[in-house]
Structure formats: C-alpha cells, structure tokens
Write a protein that holds these residues in place. Structure first.
Motif, PDB file in Angstrom:
ATOM      1  N   LEU A 107     -28.199  75.339 -70.515  1.00 29.53           N
ATOM      2  CA  LEU A 107     -27.127  74.130 -70.456  1.00 29.53           C
ATOM      3  C   LEU A 107     -25.969  74.692 -71.012  1.00 29.53           C
ATOM      4  O   LEU A 107     -25.909  74.747 -71.865  1.00 29.53           O
ATOM      5  CB  LEU A 107     -28.043  73.178 -70.293  1.00 29.53           C
ATOM      6  N   VAL A 108     -25.270  74.596 -70.096  1.00 26.48           N
ATOM      7  CA  VAL A 108     -24.026  75.078 -70.089  1.00 26.48           C
ATOM      8  C   VAL A 108     -23.182  73.606 -70.324  1.00 26.48           C
ATOM      9  O   VAL A 108     -23.180  72.969 -69.151  1.00 26.48           O
ATOM     10  CB  VAL A 108     -23.096  76.392 -69.630  1.00 26.48           C
ATOM     11  N   PHE A 109     -21.927  73.390 -71.572  1.00 26.05           N
ATOM     12  CA  PHE A 109     -21.450  72.228 -70.902  1.00 26.05           C
ATOM     13  C   PHE A 109     -19.762  72.445 -71.767  1.00 26.05           C
ATOM     14  O   PHE A 109     -20.265  73.089 -72.260  1.00 26.05           O
ATOM     15  CB  PHE A 109     -21.852  70.811 -72.391  1.00 26.05           C
ATOM     16  N   VAL A 110     -18.738  71.492 -70.805  1.00 33.30           N
ATOM     17  CA  VAL A 110     -17.752  72.266 -70.876  1.00 33.30           C
ATOM     18  C   VAL A 110     -16.823  70.806 -71.180  1.00 33.30           C
ATOM     19  O   VAL A 110     -16.975  69.828 -70.414  1.00 33.30           O
ATOM     20  CB  VAL A 110     -16.858  73.178 -70.103  1.00 33.30           C
ATOM     21  N   GLY A 111     -16.146  69.874 -72.116  1.00 35.99           N
ATOM     22  CA  GLY A 111     -15.733  68.910 -72.305  1.00 35.99           C
ATOM     23  C   GLY A 111     -16.498  68.167 -73.100  1.00 35.99           C
ATOM     24  O   GLY A 111     -16.577  66.979 -72.244  1.00 35.99           O
ATOM     25  N   GLY A 112     -17.451  68.046 -73.385  1.00 38.83           N
ATOM     26  CA  GLY A 112     -18.461  66.991 -72.928  1.00 38.83           C
ATOM     27  C   GLY A 112     -19.197  67.059 -71.999  1.00 38.83           C
ATOM     28  O   GLY A 112     -20.032  65.972 -72.116  1.00 38.83           O
ATOM     29  N   ALA A 113     -19.162  67.728 -71.283  1.00 37.83           N
ATOM     30  CA  ALA A 113     -19.516  67.741 -69.392  1.00 37.83           C
ATOM     31  C   ALA A 113     -20.282  67.981 -69.414  1.00 37.83           C
ATOM     32  O   ALA A 113     -19.787  69.594 -69.291  1.00 37.83           O
ATOM     33  CB  ALA A 113     -18.277  67.095 -67.965  1.00 37.83           C
ATOM     34  N   TYR A 114     -22.133  68.558 -68.015  1.00 38.27           N
ATOM     35  CA  TYR A 114     -22.400  68.986 -68.001  1.00 38.27           C
ATOM     36  C   TYR A 114     -21.959  69.981 -66.744  1.00 38.27           C
ATOM     37  O   TYR A 114     -21.168  69.574 -66.101  1.00 38.27           O
ATOM     38  CB  TYR A 114     -23.426  68.320 -67.602  1.00 38.27           C
ATOM     39  N   SER A 115     -22.823  71.128 -67.199  1.00 40.46           N
ATOM     40  CA  SER A 115     -21.625  72.607 -65.982  1.00 40.46           C
ATOM     41  C   SER A 115     -22.097  73.088 -65.314  1.00 40.46           C
ATOM     42  O   SER A 115     -22.002  72.480 -63.841  1.00 40.46           O
ATOM     43  CB  SER A 115     -20.408  73.399 -67.182  1.00 40.46           C
ATOM     44  N   HIS A 116     -23.307  73.622 -66.056  1.00 39.53           N
ATOM     45  CA  HIS A 116     -24.223  74.825 -65.379  1.00 39.53           C
ATOM     46  C   HIS A 116     -25.628  75.006 -65.824  1.00 39.53           C
ATOM     47  O   HIS A 116     -25.473  75.227 -67.336  1.00 39.53           O
ATOM     48  CB  HIS A 116     -24.176  75.929 -64.678  1.00 39.53           C
ATOM     49  N   THR A 117     -26.607  75.918 -65.484  1.00 35.53           N
ATOM     50  CA  THR A 117     -27.658  75.917 -65.967  1.00 35.53           C
ATOM     51  C   THR A 117     -27.704  77.713 -65.574  1.00 35.53           C
ATOM     52  O   THR A 117     -28.114  77.633 -63.866  1.00 35.53           O
ATOM     53  CB  THR A 117     -28.645  75.392 -66.028  1.00 35.53           C
ATOM     54  N   VAL A 118     -28.691  77.726 -66.444  1.00 38.33           N
ATOM     55  CA  VAL A 118     -29.288  79.628 -65.882  1.00 38.33           C
ATOM     56  C   VAL A 118     -30.486  79.540 -67.479  1.00 38.33           C
ATOM     57  O   VAL A 118     -30.331  78.679 -67.692  1.00 38.33           O
ATOM     58  CB  VAL A 118     -28.344  80.809 -66.923  1.00 38.33           C
ATOM     59  N   LEU A 119     -31.383  79.715 -65.808  1.00 43.19           N
ATOM     60  CA  LEU A 119     -32.749  80.327 -66.356  1.00 43.19           C
ATOM     61  C   LEU A 119     -32.994  81.327 -66.692  1.00 43.19           C
ATOM     62  O   LEU A 119     -32.757  82.516 -65.749  1.00 43.19           O
ATOM     63  CB  LEU A 119     -33.564  79.967 -65.686  1.00 43.19           C
ATOM     64  N   ARG A 169     -12.893  74.502 -65.140  1.00 45.78           N
ATOM     65  CA  ARG A 169     -13.018  72.930 -66.240  1.00 45.78           C
ATOM     66  C   ARG A 169     -12.523  73.823 -67.882  1.00 45.78           C
ATOM     67  O   ARG A 169     -11.709  73.172 -68.516  1.00 45.78           O
ATOM     68  CB  ARG A 169     -14.129  73.087 -66.200  1.00 45.78           C
ATOM     69  N   LEU A 170     -12.833  74.812 -67.815  1.00 47.32           N
ATOM     70  CA  LEU A 170     -12.928  75.689 -69.580  1.00 47.32           C
ATOM     71  C   LEU A 170     -11.169  75.912 -69.329  1.00 47.32           C
ATOM     72  O   LEU A 170     -10.866  75.588 -70.865  1.00 47.32           O
ATOM     73  CB  LEU A 170     -13.322  76.528 -70.105  1.00 47.32           C
ATOM     74  N   CYS A 171     -11.130  76.902 -68.843  1.00 52.62           N
ATOM     75  CA  CYS A 171      -9.280  76.975 -68.646  1.00 52.62           C
ATOM     76  C   CYS A 171      -8.571  75.342 -68.587  1.00 52.62           C
ATOM     77  O   CYS A 171      -7.675  75.506 -69.105  1.00 52.62           O
ATOM     78  CB  CYS A 171      -9.352  77.811 -67.121  1.00 52.62           C
ATOM     79  N   GLY A 172      -8.371  74.347 -68.100  1.00 53.07           N
ATOM     80  CA  GLY A 172      -8.365  73.807 -67.529  1.00 53.07           C
ATOM     81  C   GLY A 172      -8.480  72.654 -69.295  1.00 53.07           C
ATOM     82  O   GLY A 172      -7.101  71.742 -69.850  1.00 53.07           O
ATOM     83  N   ALA A 173      -9.556  72.922 -69.447  1.00 55.15           N
ATOM     84  CA  ALA A 173      -9.604  72.433 -71.545  1.00 55.15           C
ATOM     85  C   ALA A 173      -8.687  73.275 -71.844  1.00 55.15           C
ATOM     86  O   ALA A 173      -8.042  72.184 -73.020  1.00 55.15           O
ATOM     87  CB  ALA A 173     -10.600  71.841 -71.741  1.00 55.15           C
ATOM     88  N   MET A 174      -8.270  74.262 -71.899  1.00 50.97           N
ATOM     89  CA  MET A 174      -7.340  74.947 -72.911  1.00 50.97           C
ATOM     90  C   MET A 174      -6.606  74.678 -73.185  1.00 50.97           C
ATOM     91  O   MET A 174      -5.560  74.947 -73.471  1.00 50.97           O
ATOM     92  CB  MET A 174      -8.261  77.000 -73.083  1.00 50.97           C
TER      93      MET A 174
END
Length: 325
Positions: free
Chosen positions: A212-224, A317-322
């Motif tokens: 489970l991937v989170f960016v800026g404290g918010a959930y983003s997406h999941t890979v199995l 989202r990650l680009c925006g955070a950076m």
C-alpha cells in the motif's frame, strides 16, 4: 523584479549516474525526476558515494530525496555514516533544506530492527529473532537455531537487505538440510549486512503480499505481488508477478493497519523546520488469520509504481509535494 529561481532537487543514487544512463528507464521511480523537470524544477542526479557530494554541495539544494537510491543496503556502515556526517550537517548550513524522507526516518528504516518498534506499537509482525553472527560459528549457530523454539517453516535473511537478497527458507530448525548448512556457512564466512533474522514463514504469502502506497500521509494505490508457484519470494527476478488492486478490493484489515502505520510514522517523524518528516511510505504485508501482518515498511527507495494506472495520480501527488516544500 527578479524571477524566482526554479527549485533545486537532488536525487541521490548509489551507483555513478553515468553508469545508470543506459538503463535509466528500468530504474525504480525513474519517471519522477523527468516529470519534475517538465514542471520546471532543476533536477540533478548524484551518487552519495562521490567525493564531490560534500556537505556544502548538498546544502545548495532545496530538496534531496533517496527515491532512486537502490543498493544503499550494500553499504551498511558507509550509508548511515554519510547520513550523520555529511547529509545532516547540510541542514545546519541550509535550514530550509528538505530531505525526503527525513534523515532520522531513513536511519530508522535502514535496519529491520525497526519491526520491533512496530510490534511494540501494537502492529502485527511475523515472529522475529535477530542473531549476531559475530558471536557464532556453525556449531553454535545450529544449536541456537535448534533451541530457538521456532516451529515450522522459518525465513532467514539479513536485517539490512532489499529485493530478497540472501533470503533462505529453513524448513526445520532442528534438522537443517544440506542447502541450509550451505546457506549458513556462506553467511558466516562472507558475513551479512546487519544481523541474521529468523522469521516465521507467513502462509498467507501464497495469496500474495499487498503493498500500500501513501503520499503526503494520504492513501494513493495498492499493488499485489505474488510469488511463482513453489516459491515464497515475490520479486520479479524470482519469477514473482504483480498487479494493481482497485481500492475497493484492498482488504479492509490491510487498509486499516497500513493507515495506522502511516499515522505512527507521522507522529514519530513529524515534520519540523529543516526536516520534511515522512512524505512517501510503502507498507508491505500479508493477510493471515484475519490480521494484516506487516512484513516491511519502506521509507527510503521503495518502488512506488508511479508509471501507470493509479500510480499516475501518485506521481502527480508526489511531484506536487516535492515542489511545494
């Protein structure tokens, strides 16, 4: 009125960047620097091992990240020393410098002893013991394994490692096989990075490991990620496969546990002046007996699968955070 200079962002690598050019699109998170450049940032890529990567050089940047820093784990003594002696002093020269993820969080995450702090905080982890191989020869190590009280399948691996390196399945600690002996001899003779972990095998791995991937404290997406038949390792080099999982198909116990882990990390490594805290997190685990057992928490250079599907939104989202730091 002078124009505002573009933000200066540094991606630290372990290898010399010129050695990575031919295979750059095969590197983890390779789209991120390219996307940041398109957004107007000045993006540099530099090895943290290079003699020119000095405290003063690092202090000239606005943001520094480890997201392309594969193989740092092969430098288990040098990398923490770099963080303490070179990178952290750069924040003293430039208090506005942001490090993603923070140097404190990165140091915590370099060694899987961090699992013990997650366990102490109430998160399920596999039953895990750490063995200092410097205190053992083969005879004493075999005796320790036999007396460990660990029943059933066990996994042996270094506490400082990535991508399934030096990972071995031990079927019976009281009656090691010839391959078991060979693995232990190799570990003793060549050494491992950190301690040797003895970890209970998780049967749930046959159904896959959720990341489970989170960016800026918010959930983003999941890979199995799933191992190939007959194996327990999910990495592609061992024949593992992966598929994106829609939010509605992510087990609720996995989501609840991962959200709790991210909250725990945010409280432990909260952002302060000169420290960006934790901006990206990947929580890996398996569902077993109604619990989400946390296998790893990735804060340094996790593959975030930013290239397609829901990962595209994560990339934005990650680009925006950076860029907003």
């Amino acid at each position: 009125m002078a124009a505002t200079p573009p933000p200066k962002i540094l991606f630290l690598t372990t290898q010399n960047p010129t050695e990575l050019e031919a295979t750059w699109t095969a590197q983890q998170n390779w789209k991120l620097p390219e996307t940041l450049r398109k957004r107007g940032a000045q993006v540099d890529i530099r090895s943290w091992l290079a003699p020119t990567t000095t405290t003063r050089t690092l202090a000239s940047y606005d943001t520094i990240t480890f997201l392309c820093c594969a193989n740092y784990d092969q430098h288990s003594l040098t990398f923490p020393t770099f963080l303490r002696s070179t990178l952290i002093p750069a924040t003293h020269l430039n208090p506005s410098l942001r490090i993603l993820n923070s140097a404190e969080a990165t140091l915590w995450n370099t060694d899987k002893h961090y699992l013990l702090s997650l366990s102490s905080a109430g998160f399920p982890i596999p039953t895990t013991k750490f063995l200092d191989l410097r205190q053992h020869d083969l005879s004493s190590l075999l005796s320790t394994l036999a007396a460990s009280g660990s029943e059933g399948l066990q996994v042996l691996k270094p506490s400082i490692s990535a991508s399934g390196k030096m990972t071995h399945l031990l079927r019976d600690a009281t009656a090691p096989s010839e391959p078991d002996i060979e693995f232990l001899l190799q570990a003793l003779q060549k050494g491992v990075h950190g301690d040797l972990m003895l970890q209970a095998y998780q049967e749930g791995i046959v159904d896959g490991e959720h990341s489970l991937v989170f960016v800026g404290g918010a959930y983003s997406h999941t890979v199995l990620k799933k191992p190939r038949a007959g194996d327990f390792r999910c990495q592609g080099k061992f024949g593992g496969s992966r598929v994106e999982v829609p939010r509605e198909d992510v087990p609720e116990v996995a989501m609840e546990t991962a959200v709790g882990v991210v909250r725990f990390l945010g409280e432990r490594f909260f952002a302060v002046e000169g420290d960006a805290g934790v901006v990206y997190v990947r929580v890996d685990g398996v569902v077993q007996e109604g619990r989400f057992v946390v296998m790893e928490v990735e804060l340094i250079e996790p593959e975030l699968w930013l290239g397609s599907g829901a990962g595209e939104a994560g990339l934005e989202r990650l680009c925006g955070a950076m860029l907003s730091l």
